[in-house]
Design a protein around this motif. Sequence first.
Motif, PDB file in Angstrom:
ATOM      1  N   GLY A  21      -1.604 -30.251  -2.819  1.00 61.31           N
ATOM      2  CA  GLY A  21      -2.245 -30.137  -1.525  1.00 61.31           C
ATOM      3  C   GLY A  21      -1.270 -30.347  -0.382  1.00 61.31           C
ATOM      4  N   GLY A  22      -0.016 -29.978  -0.579  1.00 66.95           N
ATOM      5  CA  GLY A  22       1.040 -30.238   0.397  1.00 66.95           C
ATOM      6  C   GLY A  22       1.159 -29.171   1.460  1.00 66.95           C
ATOM      7  N   ALA A  23       2.158 -29.335   2.248  1.00 64.84           N
ATOM      8  CA  ALA A  23       2.460 -28.427   3.353  1.00 64.84           C
ATOM      9  C   ALA A  23       3.144 -27.177   2.826  1.00 64.84           C
ATOM     10  N   PRO A  24       3.245 -26.142   3.653  1.00 62.52           N
ATOM     11  CA  PRO A  24       3.948 -24.931   3.235  1.00 62.52           C
ATOM     12  C   PRO A  24       5.388 -25.230   2.819  1.00 62.52           C
ATOM     13  N   VAL A  25       5.815 -24.537   1.792  1.00 62.34           N
ATOM     14  CA  VAL A  25       7.164 -24.712   1.276  1.00 62.34           C
ATOM     15  C   VAL A  25       8.044 -23.644   1.913  1.00 62.34           C
ATOM     16  N   GLY A  26       9.050 -24.051   2.661  1.00 60.28           N
ATOM     17  CA  GLY A  26       9.931 -23.114   3.349  1.00 60.28           C
ATOM     18  C   GLY A  26      10.798 -22.337   2.395  1.00 60.28           C
ATOM     19  N   GLY A  27      10.924 -21.041   2.611  1.00 56.15           N
ATOM     20  CA  GLY A  27      11.825 -20.210   1.827  1.00 56.15           C
ATOM     21  C   GLY A  27      11.294 -19.826   0.464  1.00 56.15           C
ATOM     22  N   SER A  28      10.073 -20.173   0.134  1.00 59.42           N
ATOM     23  CA  SER A  28       9.556 -19.828  -1.184  1.00 59.42           C
ATOM     24  C   SER A  28       8.840 -18.485  -1.120  1.00 59.42           C
ATOM     25  N   PHE A  29       8.854 -17.782  -2.232  1.00 54.00           N
ATOM     26  CA  PHE A  29       8.184 -16.502  -2.328  1.00 54.00           C
ATOM     27  C   PHE A  29       7.874 -16.234  -3.790  1.00 54.00           C
ATOM     28  N   GLU A  30       6.954 -15.355  -3.994  1.00 53.78           N
ATOM     29  CA  GLU A  30       6.637 -14.924  -5.349  1.00 53.78           C
ATOM     30  C   GLU A  30       7.679 -13.904  -5.771  1.00 53.78           C
ATOM     31  N   PRO A  31       8.197 -13.964  -6.995  1.00 51.67           N
ATOM     32  CA  PRO A  31       9.231 -13.007  -7.416  1.00 51.67           C
ATOM     33  C   PRO A  31       8.805 -11.548  -7.268  1.00 51.67           C
ATOM     34  N   GLY A  32       7.548 -11.242  -7.477  1.00 50.54           N
ATOM     35  CA  GLY A  32       7.075  -9.872  -7.338  1.00 50.54           C
ATOM     36  C   GLY A  32       7.130  -9.361  -5.911  1.00 50.54           C
ATOM     37  N   GLU A  33       7.035 -10.258  -4.934  1.00 50.82           N
ATOM     38  CA  GLU A  33       7.049  -9.863  -3.534  1.00 50.82           C
ATOM     39  C   GLU A  33       8.452  -9.574  -3.015  1.00 50.82           C
ATOM     40  N   ALA A  34       9.476  -9.920  -3.774  1.00 52.69           N
ATOM     41  CA  ALA A  34      10.850  -9.666  -3.334  1.00 52.69           C
ATOM     42  C   ALA A  34      11.143  -8.176  -3.301  1.00 52.69           C
ATOM     43  N   GLU A  35      10.398  -7.417  -4.064  1.00 48.91           N
ATOM     44  CA  GLU A  35      10.603  -5.975  -4.118  1.00 48.91           C
ATOM     45  C   GLU A  35       9.469  -5.219  -3.436  1.00 48.91           C
ATOM     46  N   GLU A  36       8.858  -5.832  -2.443  1.00 50.41           N
ATOM     47  CA  GLU A  36       7.769  -5.199  -1.711  1.00 50.41           C
ATOM     48  C   GLU A  36       8.117  -5.098  -0.234  1.00 50.41           C
ATOM     49  N   ASP A  37       7.596  -4.065   0.386  1.00 54.28           N
ATOM     50  CA  ASP A  37       7.720  -3.891   1.825  1.00 54.28           C
ATOM     51  C   ASP A  37       6.405  -3.311   2.319  1.00 54.28           C
ATOM     52  N   VAL A  38       6.223  -3.244   3.607  1.00 56.06           N
ATOM     53  CA  VAL A  38       4.962  -2.809   4.196  1.00 56.06           C
ATOM     54  C   VAL A  38       5.134  -1.459   4.875  1.00 56.06           C
ATOM     55  N   TYR A  39       4.112  -0.631   4.789  1.00 60.06           N
ATOM     56  CA  TYR A  39       4.091   0.605   5.565  1.00 60.06           C
ATOM     57  C   TYR A  39       2.753   0.698   6.282  1.00 60.06           C
ATOM     58  N   ALA A  40       2.736   1.450   7.378  1.00 50.80           N
ATOM     59  CA  ALA A  40       1.507   1.652   8.139  1.00 50.80           C
ATOM     60  C   ALA A  40       1.344   3.141   8.390  1.00 50.80           C
ATOM     61  N   GLY A  41       0.117   3.609   8.329  1.00 48.86           N
ATOM     62  CA  GLY A  41      -0.165   5.015   8.591  1.00 48.86           C
ATOM     63  C   GLY A  41       0.037   5.882   7.360  1.00 48.86           C
ATOM     64  N   LYS A  42       0.176   7.173   7.599  1.00 51.54           N
ATOM     65  CA  LYS A  42       0.303   8.148   6.507  1.00 51.54           C
ATOM     66  C   LYS A  42       1.744   8.566   6.247  1.00 51.54           C
ATOM     67  N   VAL A  43       2.670   8.168   7.128  1.00 53.42           N
ATOM     68  CA  VAL A  43       4.063   8.599   6.995  1.00 53.42           C
ATOM     69  C   VAL A  43       4.944   7.383   6.735  1.00 53.42           C
ATOM     70  N   ILE A  44       5.809   7.502   5.724  1.00 50.71           N
ATOM     71  CA  ILE A  44       6.749   6.441   5.380  1.00 50.71           C
ATOM     72  C   ILE A  44       8.143   6.882   5.814  1.00 50.71           C
ATOM     73  N   ASP A  45       8.808   6.045   6.591  1.00 47.44           N
ATOM     74  CA  ASP A  45      10.179   6.316   7.026  1.00 47.44           C
ATOM     75  C   ASP A  45      11.114   5.553   6.082  1.00 47.44           C
TER      76      ASP A  45
END
Length: 186
Positions: free
Chosen positions: A104-128
Amino acid sequence: MRVNIDEIKEAGLRRSWDVTREAIDEMVAGDPAGYRARGATHLDAKLDKIERRVRVDAHGKAELTVPCGRCLSPVSLDVPVDFELTLVPADEYVDEPRSDKEKGGAPVGGSFEPGEAEEDVYAGKVIDLDPIVREQLLLALPSYPVCKEDCKGLCPVCGANLNDRECGCDRHVPDPRWASLKNVKL
């Protein structure tokens, strides 16, 4: 290069394109080592749609030149630009701080899920894909390029390239902690 996600069918979509020399120079412009492109970079990519997510598998090689970090001689490098990345729609992506859920602690700085390291976000119908290629190229650059592992560098006194010849300069640097004793007269 831009890709409309509606063009990606069930079998996937293959695209090839060349990134111009000028565009590569612009991508590496802020790097302190001084990289420059020797020519255009050819990239091949396969895009697959998995529901609303897009999986990108791209391969290429950037031909660059840079001054050696020790002797300033030009060094030619072939930097691989190979990456696999999953693009997630912006409305599905949740970016909330991680916390130690068991304690029940505070957010851990710099932590991430290993699967999210290879993810990025796109918006709309066109990917640049150009910003993604830039990021992957910068991540692949050697931080301290040298012409050869045993490069001797430059003489700090006269500036001669020590790989070509010994200059004969006295490069002995005395320990500064004892420098004041040099003035003591006995």
